[in-house]
Design a protein around this motif. Structure first.
Motif, mmCIF file in Angstrom:
data_model
loop_
_atom_site.group_PDB
_atom_site.id
_atom_site.type_symbol
_atom_site.label_atom_id
_atom_site.label_comp_id
_atom_site.label_asym_id
_atom_site.label_seq_id
_atom_site.Cartn_x
_atom_site.Cartn_y
_atom_site.Cartn_z
ATOM 1 N N ILE A 273 0.895 -1.296 -0.125
ATOM 2 C CA ILE A 273 0.024 -0.284 0.130
ATOM 3 C C ILE A 273 0.809 1.375 0.005
ATOM 4 O O ILE A 273 1.979 1.200 0.779
ATOM 5 C CB ILE A 273 -0.938 0.049 1.192
ATOM 6 N N ILE A 274 0.421 2.322 -0.837
ATOM 7 C CA ILE A 274 1.199 3.600 -0.905
ATOM 8 C C ILE A 274 0.208 4.539 0.030
ATOM 9 O O ILE A 274 -0.796 4.963 -0.081
ATOM 10 C CB ILE A 274 1.328 4.040 -2.221
ATOM 11 N N SER A 275 0.833 5.154 1.098
ATOM 12 C CA SER A 275 0.162 6.199 1.775
ATOM 13 C C SER A 275 1.012 7.237 2.177
ATOM 14 O O SER A 275 2.149 6.990 1.875
ATOM 15 C CB SER A 275 -0.330 5.430 3.316
ATOM 16 N N SER A 276 0.636 8.355 2.390
ATOM 17 C CA SER A 276 1.239 9.686 2.560
ATOM 18 C C SER A 276 1.820 10.206 3.775
ATOM 19 O O SER A 276 2.705 10.580 3.794
ATOM 20 C CB SER A 276 0.510 10.828 2.044
ATOM 21 N N ASP A 277 0.841 9.834 4.951
ATOM 22 C CA ASP A 277 1.063 10.309 6.255
ATOM 23 C C ASP A 277 1.163 11.803 6.192
ATOM 24 O O ASP A 277 2.076 12.591 7.048
ATOM 25 C CB ASP A 277 2.303 9.628 6.960
ATOM 26 N N LEU A 278 0.428 12.385 5.358
ATOM 27 C CA LEU A 278 0.297 13.847 5.233
ATOM 28 C C LEU A 278 -0.024 14.442 6.755
ATOM 29 O O LEU A 278 -0.914 13.974 7.377
ATOM 30 C CB LEU A 278 -0.459 14.370 4.282
ATOM 31 N N GLN A 279 0.570 15.342 7.107
ATOM 32 C CA GLN A 279 0.430 16.253 8.458
ATOM 33 C C GLN A 279 1.174 17.678 8.334
ATOM 34 O O GLN A 279 1.280 17.893 7.225
ATOM 35 C CB GLN A 279 1.148 15.496 9.353
ATOM 36 N N GLN A 280 0.631 18.429 9.266
ATOM 37 C CA GLN A 280 1.353 19.853 9.326
ATOM 38 C C GLN A 280 2.817 19.819 9.108
ATOM 39 O O GLN A 280 3.120 20.935 8.364
ATOM 40 C CB GLN A 280 0.989 20.200 10.537
ATOM 41 N N PHE A 281 3.445 18.573 9.520
ATOM 42 C CA PHE A 281 4.850 18.970 9.429
ATOM 43 C C PHE A 281 5.665 18.346 8.113
ATOM 44 O O PHE A 281 6.831 18.041 8.131
ATOM 45 C CB PHE A 281 5.385 18.208 10.703
ATOM 46 N N ASN A 282 4.823 17.919 7.241
ATOM 47 C CA ASN A 282 5.491 17.515 6.017
ATOM 48 C C ASN A 282 4.717 17.866 4.529
ATOM 49 O O ASN A 282 5.313 17.804 3.693
ATOM 50 C CB ASN A 282 5.517 15.984 5.901
ATOM 51 N N VAL A 283 3.602 18.595 4.816
ATOM 52 C CA VAL A 283 2.944 19.039 3.712
ATOM 53 C C VAL A 283 3.630 20.073 2.959
ATOM 54 O O VAL A 283 3.420 20.168 1.553
ATOM 55 C CB VAL A 283 1.278 19.544 3.977
ATOM 56 N N ALA A 284 4.438 20.925 3.376
ATOM 57 C CA ALA A 284 4.941 21.801 2.829
ATOM 58 C C ALA A 284 6.488 21.271 2.297
ATOM 59 O O ALA A 284 7.429 22.151 1.925
ATOM 60 C CB ALA A 284 5.390 23.138 3.632
ATOM 61 N N GLY A 285 6.451 20.233 2.177
ATOM 62 C CA GLY A 285 7.667 19.450 1.840
ATOM 63 C C GLY A 285 8.240 18.581 2.951
ATOM 64 O O GLY A 285 7.974 18.917 4.285
ATOM 65 N N SER A 349 12.200 14.478 -2.946
ATOM 66 C CA SER A 349 13.011 14.553 -1.828
ATOM 67 C C SER A 349 12.459 13.463 -0.717
ATOM 68 O O SER A 349 11.122 13.319 -0.583
ATOM 69 C CB SER A 349 13.119 15.850 -0.900
ATOM 70 N N ASP A 350 13.396 12.747 0.317
ATOM 71 C CA ASP A 350 13.025 11.967 1.165
ATOM 72 C C ASP A 350 12.887 12.844 2.314
ATOM 73 O O ASP A 350 13.106 14.112 2.359
ATOM 74 C CB ASP A 350 13.696 10.634 1.232
ATOM 75 N N THR A 351 12.792 12.277 3.397
ATOM 76 C CA THR A 351 12.570 12.691 4.617
ATOM 77 C C THR A 351 13.979 13.003 5.543
ATOM 78 O O THR A 351 14.065 13.531 6.580
ATOM 79 C CB THR A 351 11.713 12.222 5.716
ATOM 80 N N GLY B 70 5.583 36.226 7.041
ATOM 81 C CA GLY B 70 6.091 37.583 7.080
ATOM 82 C C GLY B 70 7.573 37.825 7.845
ATOM 83 O O GLY B 70 7.617 38.865 8.551
ATOM 84 N N ASP B 71 8.226 37.127 7.717
ATOM 85 C CA ASP B 71 9.491 36.863 8.748
ATOM 86 C C ASP B 71 9.469 37.006 10.274
ATOM 87 O O ASP B 71 10.234 37.280 10.667
ATOM 88 C CB ASP B 71 10.423 37.987 7.853
ATOM 89 N N LYS B 72 8.298 36.756 10.340
ATOM 90 C CA LYS B 72 8.069 36.658 11.971
ATOM 91 C C LYS B 72 8.191 35.349 12.420
ATOM 92 O O LYS B 72 8.644 35.233 13.692
ATOM 93 C CB LYS B 72 6.551 37.033 12.285
ATOM 94 N N MET B 73 8.814 34.406 11.686
ATOM 95 C CA MET B 73 8.772 32.795 12.394
ATOM 96 C C MET B 73 10.000 32.275 11.351
ATOM 97 O O MET B 73 10.204 32.832 10.315
ATOM 98 C CB MET B 73 7.457 32.168 12.101
ATOM 99 N N ILE B 74 10.599 31.310 12.237
ATOM 100 C CA ILE B 74 11.489 30.589 11.355
ATOM 101 C C ILE B 74 11.084 29.110 11.569
ATOM 102 O O ILE B 74 10.447 28.531 12.659
ATOM 103 C CB ILE B 74 12.972 30.766 11.976
ATOM 104 N N ARG B 75 11.111 28.398 10.150
ATOM 105 C CA ARG B 75 10.582 26.795 10.309
ATOM 106 C C ARG B 75 11.763 26.112 9.878
ATOM 107 O O ARG B 75 12.284 26.422 8.678
ATOM 108 C CB ARG B 75 9.404 26.828 9.117
ATOM 109 N N CYS B 76 12.319 25.109 10.610
ATOM 110 C CA CYS B 76 13.125 24.281 10.255
ATOM 111 C C CYS B 76 12.776 23.441 9.047
ATOM 112 O O CYS B 76 11.517 22.758 9.222
ATOM 113 C CB CYS B 76 13.427 23.172 11.373
ATOM 114 N N ARG B 77 13.650 23.196 7.942
ATOM 115 C CA ARG B 77 13.070 22.400 6.831
ATOM 116 C C ARG B 77 12.963 20.964 7.036
ATOM 117 O O ARG B 77 12.291 20.432 6.357
ATOM 118 C CB ARG B 77 14.058 22.887 5.828
ATOM 119 N N TRP B 78 13.582 20.264 8.091
ATOM 120 C CA TRP B 78 13.388 19.098 8.118
ATOM 121 C C TRP B 78 12.239 18.379 8.792
ATOM 122 O O TRP B 78 11.674 17.666 8.175
ATOM 123 C CB TRP B 78 14.554 18.658 9.374
#
Lengths: 501, 116
Positions: A273-285, A349-351, B70-78
């Motif tokens: 199965i392929i799933s995403s585990d999308l969450q606040q902490f990975n949706v922006a990459g 990209s991976d995690t 708006g440069d008010k926060m910093i987000r770790c890319r990891w």
């Protein structure tokens, strides 16, 4: 826009429906929200030309987070707007918060939402330093679990456990026992062992799991993975797969490593199965979408057909829902995903911040949910307000103005109750899990005392502090607020309204 | 602290010169030292802000972190753990805190001091 009762014919797409062995140009008809036979089409049927597109059964993502401390303010942004017509909340609620979960989200997404609750009553905490603490399990109220499942048929699709406790195999076995009692697959998370060096408890999952149980995060690159030190798939892992245990991607924020995936793939160890585990902490990459995660597996070498199988019929089978999802058989709900296979130069990209280049990309364009057309919008989920949970500290959210007199009365009583409870989130080390339970109990005590509906009480609290409608365990939410600020805000919101009245 | 009490005022730290950073030529974020503290200096809006060099979550480097809101926060890319640049408080990861530094430009030289 045509009515859902009108017959719609989707013409000319390349249909991939692995559950029926379909792979070629075909037409698909929809009527009354269901897939319709192509026989005897009415003369006034509407047609949509999809020449050049692919079309498959609606995608099923068995691992997302739309509730709890990992969730989104706009849950459909990672659902139908990404071509995913059904998804499972993977562990956000537990038996102590499933009522809150349902009050906030039940029936409120276009995407069909199922629950895969967590063994811990409060659900996932998203606080990894205590996630493995066996004391946070607190209680396993079997009768409550059975009653809830009976009261909500079809809602629960698996039971989730984090197989990384620092207390040996007990939590895994507890979860397996409860899953067996409930008649659900066990869904075991095997990541996060990097936080507990030397802890090998995840290996127990391969022993206790039976055919139909599911292991997720299988390509994580941290300790206690599926490979041995020489990069070979562990015999215990292979043995579990051979006896029917299912292996799920669960890309996540920590849990997809190109290094591991490539070595496993080279040994013909591919996901069920392929799933995403999308969450606040990975949706922006780096996860972005189920489509992006699926594309990673084409990069590994899987065919488009193999990938689509693993987001359609394979998850539907795993969740025992092939009667309602996973194929385009006439009579099935008209859940359909239309997508393109773009060519270009794309970075995946991976995690662990490693990237692979690929020349193709799966891009969902249209979803049909019960026959209703939704045009996909992959940018929608990227809105910062959707994934970055911010407390409105310098202003009252606009939603405050819409609170009812009953809700304001509740907030007044809640403020009085909370004023008797000290709490302080000072540091990771001092995070007080029991206090979150105390705050949750206080909330519900006041709710019952005031006779206010669950949803009204929950939204009264969230609307007092949030500009965007996140849905979180209320005890954990209160716990993360600065106490003095929280009390002042509750008093101000409830008091200001009284002055107006 | 009980409800209604106020904290005693905290003395502000001394400004430290960031001699190794030339704001006219350096690429940002720039590595620097504020006294003994290794920091990263970011350009934010019309000014600068300093942070400790690694995320308090898993100690991943913040040199390729994102500025947010708006440069008010910093987000770790990891793992997208996000902190307020004003005081280092966690936005989406309760319990964590990032050390942040005020940074000012005077006569072409940067100075920094920890936010207390």
């Amino acid at each position: 826009m045509p009515s859902v009762n009108q017959v719609i014919v989707l013409k000319g797409a390349h249909v991939i429906d692995p559950g029926q062995g379909v792979d070629g140009i075909a037409d698909i008809a929809i009527e009354n929200g269901k897939i319709r036979s192509l026989d005897n089409l009415p003369a006034d049927a509407q047609t949509i030309d999809l020449t050049g597109s692919y079309l498959s059964p609606g995608w099923v993502d068995i691992h997302v987070h739309i509730y709890g401390t990992l969730g989104f303010a706009d849950p459909d942004s990672i659902g139908v707007y990404q071509g995913v017509t059904s998804y499972v909340e993977a562990g956000g609620p537990g038996i102590g918060t499933l009522d809150e979960f349902l009050a906030l989200l039940g029936g409120r997404t276009v995407t069909t939402l199922y629950a895969g609750p967590y063994l811990r009553p409060l659900g996932i905490l998203s606080l990894n330093f205590i996630e493995g603490d066996v004391r946070t399990i607190t209680n396993v109220p079997i009768a409550d679990w059975l009653d809830f499942k009976q009261a909500h048929p079809g809602l629960l699709r698996y039971l989730k456990v984090g197989a990384f406790s620092g207390y040996g195999y007990g939590p895994t076995k507890l979860a397996k026992g409860l899953a067996e009692i409930l008649g659900l697959p066990l869904y075991a998370h095997i990541g996060e062992h990097q936080l507990q060096p030397g802890n090998v408890s995840a290996y127990e999952i391969y022993k206790v799991s039976e055919a139909g149980d599911i292991v997720t995060h299988i390509y994580h690159g941290n300790e206690c993975g599926i490979l041995d030190r020489d990069g070979k798939v562990l015999p215990i892992v292979r043995s579990a797969k051979d006896r029917g245990v299912l292996f799920d991607v669960g890309f996540g924020g920590y849990n997809f490593s190109w290094r591991v995936a490539e070595k496993a793939y080279a040994q013909d160890f591919i996901p069920d199965i392929i799933s995403s585990d999308l969450q606040q902490f990975n949706v922006a990459g780096p996860a972005y979408s189920l489509a992006n995660v699926a594309t990673c597996f084409m990069k590994l070498g899987m065919s488009l057909q193999q990938v689509i199988e693993r987001v359609t019929i394979a998850p539907a089978r795993a969740l025992h829902m092939t009667d309602i999802a996973g194929t385009l058989k006439p009579g099935m709900p008209a859940d359909i995903t239309v997508f393109r296979l773009d060519s270009g130069a794309f970075a995946l990209s991976d995690t662990t911040n490693h990237t692979r280049e690929f020349d193709r990309r799966i891009v969902p364009t249209i979803a049909f949910k019960n026959g209703e057309r939704i045009d996909c919008d992959l940018a929608r989920c990227q809105d910062e307000r959707n994934w970055l949970l911010q407390i409105a500290e310098d202003h009252e959210p606009a939603a405050v103005k819409r609170l009812s007199a009953e809700q304001l009365g509740f907030l007044d009583a809640l403020a009085a109750k909370l004023a008797t409870i000290p709490w302080d989130v000072t540091s990771v080390e001092n995070f007080d899990y029991d206090k979150a339970l105390t705050l949750q109990a206080a909330f519900h005590q006041v709710r019952v005392q005031e006779g206010i509906a669950m949803r009204d009480a929950l939204t009264a609290v969230f609307d007092s502090f949030l500009d965007s409608p996140f849905s979180i365990q209320v005890g954990l939410f209160l716990m993360r607020l600065d106490r003095a600020f929280a009390l002042e805000r509750l008093r101000r919101v409830s008091g200001a309204r009284r002055l107006v009245a | 602290m009980s409800d209604g009490e106020t904290a005693a005022p905290v003395a502000e730290a001394e400004w430290e010169m960031l001699a190794e950073v030339d704001p006219s030529t350096t690429e940002f974020p720039a590595r620097a030292r504020c006294g003994e503290d290794p920091i990263l200096v970011f350009r934010v809006g019309d000014g600068f802000r300093g942070v400790e060099r690694s995320c308090p979550h898993q100690k991943r480097p913040l040199n390729d972190a994102f500025l947010q809101g708006g440069d008010k926060m910093i987000r770790c890319r990891w793992h997208s753990y996000t902190f307020r640049l004003s005081d280092g408080r966690a936005v989406n990861c309760p319990g964590y805190k990032l050390r942040v530094y005020e940074v000012k430009l005077e006569n072409g030289t940067l100075f920094a001091r920890p936010v207390t």
